[in-house]
Design an enzyme around this catalytic site. Structure first.
Site, PDB file in Angstrom:
ATOM      1  N   ASN A 109      41.909  88.951  43.048  1.00 37.55           N
ATOM      2  CA  ASN A 109      43.129  88.265  43.487  1.00 37.55           C
ATOM      3  C   ASN A 109      44.210  88.259  42.412  1.00 37.55           C
ATOM      4  O   ASN A 109      45.396  88.188  42.731  1.00 37.55           O
ATOM      5  CB  ASN A 109      42.816  86.845  43.949  1.00 37.55           C
ATOM      6  CG  ASN A 109      42.125  86.833  45.306  1.00 37.55           C
ATOM      7  OD1 ASN A 109      42.017  87.867  45.958  1.00 37.55           O
ATOM      8  ND2 ASN A 109      41.644  85.675  45.718  1.00 37.55           N
TER       9      ASN A 109
ATOM     10  N   ARG B  26      35.464  95.164  49.888  1.00 36.44           N
ATOM     11  CA  ARG B  26      36.836  94.746  49.562  1.00 36.44           C
ATOM     12  C   ARG B  26      36.856  93.867  48.323  1.00 36.44           C
ATOM     13  O   ARG B  26      37.863  93.816  47.627  1.00 36.44           O
ATOM     14  CB  ARG B  26      37.448  93.963  50.734  1.00 36.44           C
ATOM     15  CG  ARG B  26      37.690  94.804  51.957  1.00 36.44           C
ATOM     16  CD  ARG B  26      38.433  93.997  52.990  1.00 36.44           C
ATOM     17  NE  ARG B  26      39.584  93.334  52.369  1.00 36.44           N
ATOM     18  CZ  ARG B  26      40.215  92.301  52.891  1.00 36.44           C
ATOM     19  NH1 ARG B  26      39.817  91.797  54.032  1.00 36.44           N
ATOM     20  NH2 ARG B  26      41.246  91.768  52.273  1.00 36.44           N
TER      21      ARG B  26
HETATM   22  C1  UD1 Z   1      44.948  83.416  48.350  1.00 35.86           C
HETATM   23  C2  UD1 Z   1      43.737  84.251  48.032  1.00 35.86           C
HETATM   24  C3  UD1 Z   1      42.578  83.874  48.954  1.00 35.86           C
HETATM   25  C4  UD1 Z   1      42.304  82.381  48.871  1.00 35.86           C
HETATM   26  C5  UD1 Z   1      43.584  81.573  49.105  1.00 35.86           C
HETATM   27  C6  UD1 Z   1      43.409  80.088  48.891  1.00 35.86           C
HETATM   28  C7  UD1 Z   1      44.728  86.327  47.258  1.00 35.86           C
HETATM   29  C8  UD1 Z   1      44.960  87.766  47.502  1.00 35.86           C
HETATM   30  N1  UD1 Z   1      44.079  85.657  48.220  1.00 35.86           N
HETATM   31  O1  UD1 Z   1      45.340  83.706  49.682  1.00 35.86           O
HETATM   32  O2  UD1 Z   1      41.425  84.610  48.543  1.00 35.86           O
HETATM   33  O3  UD1 Z   1      41.346  82.015  49.842  1.00 35.86           O
HETATM   34  O4  UD1 Z   1      44.628  82.026  48.198  1.00 35.86           O
HETATM   35  O5  UD1 Z   1      42.946  79.837  47.614  1.00 35.86           O
HETATM   36  O6  UD1 Z   1      45.057  85.801  46.225  1.00 35.86           O
HETATM   37  N2  UD1 Z   1      50.180  79.005  54.368  1.00 35.86           N
HETATM   38  C9  UD1 Z   1      51.185  78.756  55.277  1.00 35.86           C
HETATM   39  N3  UD1 Z   1      52.356  79.445  55.139  1.00 35.86           N
HETATM   40  C10 UD1 Z   1      52.549  80.360  54.143  1.00 35.86           C
HETATM   41  C11 UD1 Z   1      51.522  80.605  53.214  1.00 35.86           C
HETATM   42  C12 UD1 Z   1      50.336  79.900  53.347  1.00 35.86           C
HETATM   43  O7  UD1 Z   1      51.039  77.957  56.202  1.00 35.86           O
HETATM   44  O8  UD1 Z   1      53.638  80.946  54.070  1.00 35.86           O
HETATM   45  C13 UD1 Z   1      48.905  78.287  54.505  1.00 35.86           C
HETATM   46  C14 UD1 Z   1      47.727  79.222  54.807  1.00 35.86           C
HETATM   47  O9  UD1 Z   1      47.614  79.486  56.167  1.00 35.86           O
HETATM   48  C15 UD1 Z   1      46.565  78.427  54.265  1.00 35.86           C
HETATM   49  C16 UD1 Z   1      47.163  77.728  53.040  1.00 35.86           C
HETATM   50  O10 UD1 Z   1      48.574  77.725  53.243  1.00 35.86           O
HETATM   51  O11 UD1 Z   1      46.152  77.475  55.200  1.00 35.86           O
HETATM   52  C17 UD1 Z   1      46.867  78.346  51.708  1.00 35.86           C
HETATM   53  O12 UD1 Z   1      47.159  79.718  51.760  1.00 35.86           O
HETATM   54  P1  UD1 Z   1      47.570  80.565  50.469  1.00 35.86           P
HETATM   55  O13 UD1 Z   1      47.282  79.759  49.251  1.00 35.86           O
HETATM   56  O14 UD1 Z   1      48.952  81.085  50.658  1.00 35.86           O
HETATM   57  O15 UD1 Z   1      46.539  81.752  50.550  1.00 35.86           O
HETATM   58  P2  UD1 Z   1      46.792  83.283  50.205  1.00 35.86           P
HETATM   59  O16 UD1 Z   1      47.776  83.423  49.110  1.00 35.86           O
HETATM   60  O17 UD1 Z   1      47.012  84.041  51.467  1.00 35.86           O
END
Ligand code: UD1
Length: 434
Positions: free
Chosen positions: A23, A408
């Protein structure tokens, strides 16, 4: 599709080398788009997701070369040089983005450097809807004009340069913080990111951006201050060790009641996981090269867990700990607060004899004396590895289908486990063995 076959029941003993964090690497690689000079990344893991990101960047016009010698049988000792001297294409196509959500991390850098970008919306995934609305809102606050057309985020920056802004995330988002951080590094003026993600991978990106000439304060805290600069330069940076890979093999030691030294691992990055493992009855000790995890007690004790943003317990370790709790004494309540649909491993673990009841965002796990091997199927990366862990502890044969999920995020998983005495093999697609 490849499968993994396991004959469980052997306590694992030995040494496992920990690779670079997937990540962190997935955020560091797109940072190359911010400069026309070369960004050299070492300690990159050799994983399918990294190849997907490399393919995405190369179609934007990034030239790449892999140098140095491989260590530990993987790519650990190799250095990937990424040079975005000319960005020839600012579109991230659906075919690549749908394979991996982290592709959306090119959006911030492309907007900051080129003033325009067209990035496919990632869509849903096995663990929930996972929107990117917070990424888009932050970039809009910085002056980007954003529309969604034909499944794509189409964005441009009137005047060509993003402006500093005060971004307050209503919920912690790792990717949202990373995209905003990269965009802010080249923006005009100061950006403040409040309620920023504090995950070590976000700090790793910030450290790399600083090495490239960015001005960032507040690393590791919930508020980041970024003073935009006119241009960034090349840098050399080494990716931090993967705390989720580390935690997964720590669980492998505990679930098989074995003893594994995790070489190159950083204990400080997984304190919340350590706390749970120790409460369960596992023992963790520093070694010269990392630390070791052992569980010589026959029975471990169930512990309650709630996933939270860092430094809380990581959602990416929830499935693995559920497999462990399925073999512990007593009950454990596991609550998932980050993703809405992250219990897809439950019915598969149940096929192996685990006793788990899901109530909304919580699962009650009642430990059983022994899991039993079964053919199982997984829907996402961490779910897959939880089934491998359960298989290592189970009596008899487990066959995990859809191994592409594992590839992955886990480099040479079956080799690393076999080196500690696991009876595990990959059945290649097309092999007669079943
Ligand atoms: C990253 C990690 C993933 C990990 C997650 C949480 C990478 C490539 N992946 O995913 O392995 O499980 O952090 O630690 O680093 N959300 C929204 N709107 C947005 C963005 C996020 O509603 O624009 C929500 C998501 O649906 C989720 C939460 O916020 O419920 C946290 O997501 P986020 O921290 O953004 O996860 P990722 O960056 O996708």
């Amino acid at each position: 599709m490849d499968k993994i076959r396991i004959f469980g029941g052997t306590p694992l003993r030995g040494v496992i080398p920990i690779g670079g964090a997937k990540n962190a690497a997935l955020a560091l690689m797109p940072a190359c788009l911010l400069t026309d000079e070369t960004l050299s990344l070492s300690n990159l893991p050799h994983l399918v997701d990294i190849t997907t990101m490399a393919n995405l960047l190369s179609q934007h016009g990034v030239s790449m070369s892999l140098n140095g010698h491989a260590a530990n049988g993987g790519h650990t000792g190799r250095v990937l040089e990424l040079t975005a001297a000319n960005i020839s294409n600012t579109t991230a196509p659906y075919d690549l983005v749908r394979k991996m959500r982290a592709s959306v991390l090119v959006l911030g850098p492309l907007l900051a450097r080129c003033g325009q970008a067209k990035v496919s919306l990632p869509g849903g995934c096995a663990i929930g809807t996972r929107p990117v609305d917070l990424h888009l809102k932050a970039l809009e606050q910085m002056g980007a004009r954003i529309q969604v057309e034909g499944g794509y985020v189409v964005a441009d920056v009137p005047g060509g340069r993003l402006k500093g802004a005060h971004v307050v995330f209503p919920q912690v988002t790792v990717g949202g913080t990373e995209n905003t951080l990269m965009a802010a590094a080249l923006a005009d003026g100061e950006t403040v990111i409040a309620n920023a993600a504090r995950e070590p991978e976000v700090c790793d990106l910030a450290h790399c951006l600083i090495a490239m000439g960015a001005k960032i304060d507040g690393l590791g805290s919930g508020t980041l201050h970024i003073q935009g600069v006119e241009r960034l330069h090349g840098a050399q940076y080494s990716v931090l060790p993967d705390r989720i890979e580390t935690g997964t093999y720590a669980v492998a030691a505990a679930i098989t009641r074995g003893d594994i030294e995790l070489v190159g691992a950083r204990r400080d990055l997984m304190q919340s996981v350590e706390k749970v493992l120790v409460e369960c009855g596992a023992v963790i000790e520093d070694t010269e090269r990392g630390f070791r995890v052992c569980a010589d007690r026959t029975r471990l004790t169930g512990v309650d867990i709630m996933t939270e943003p860092y430094p809380g317990f990581p959602t990416d370790m929830q499935a693995q700990l559920m497999a462990l709790m399925a073999t512990a004494d007593g009950a454990s309540m596991i609550t998932e607060t980050i993703f809405e649909n992250r219990f897809m491993h439950v019915p598969e673990l149940a096929r192996m004899g685990a006793r788990v009841n899901v109530h909304g965002a919580s699962a009650i796990v009642r430990g059983v004396p022994k899991l039993s091997g079964a053919p199982v199927m997984a829907t996402d990366l961490r779910a897959s590895v939880s089934l491998v862990l359960a298989g290592l502890a189970a009596e008899g044969e487990t066959v995990v289908n859809r191994v592409y999920h594992l590839d992955r995020g886990y480099e040479r998983v079956e080799e690393k486990l076999a080196a500690c005495g696991a009876r595990i093999e990959r059945i290649k697609d097309g092999d007669a063995a079943e």
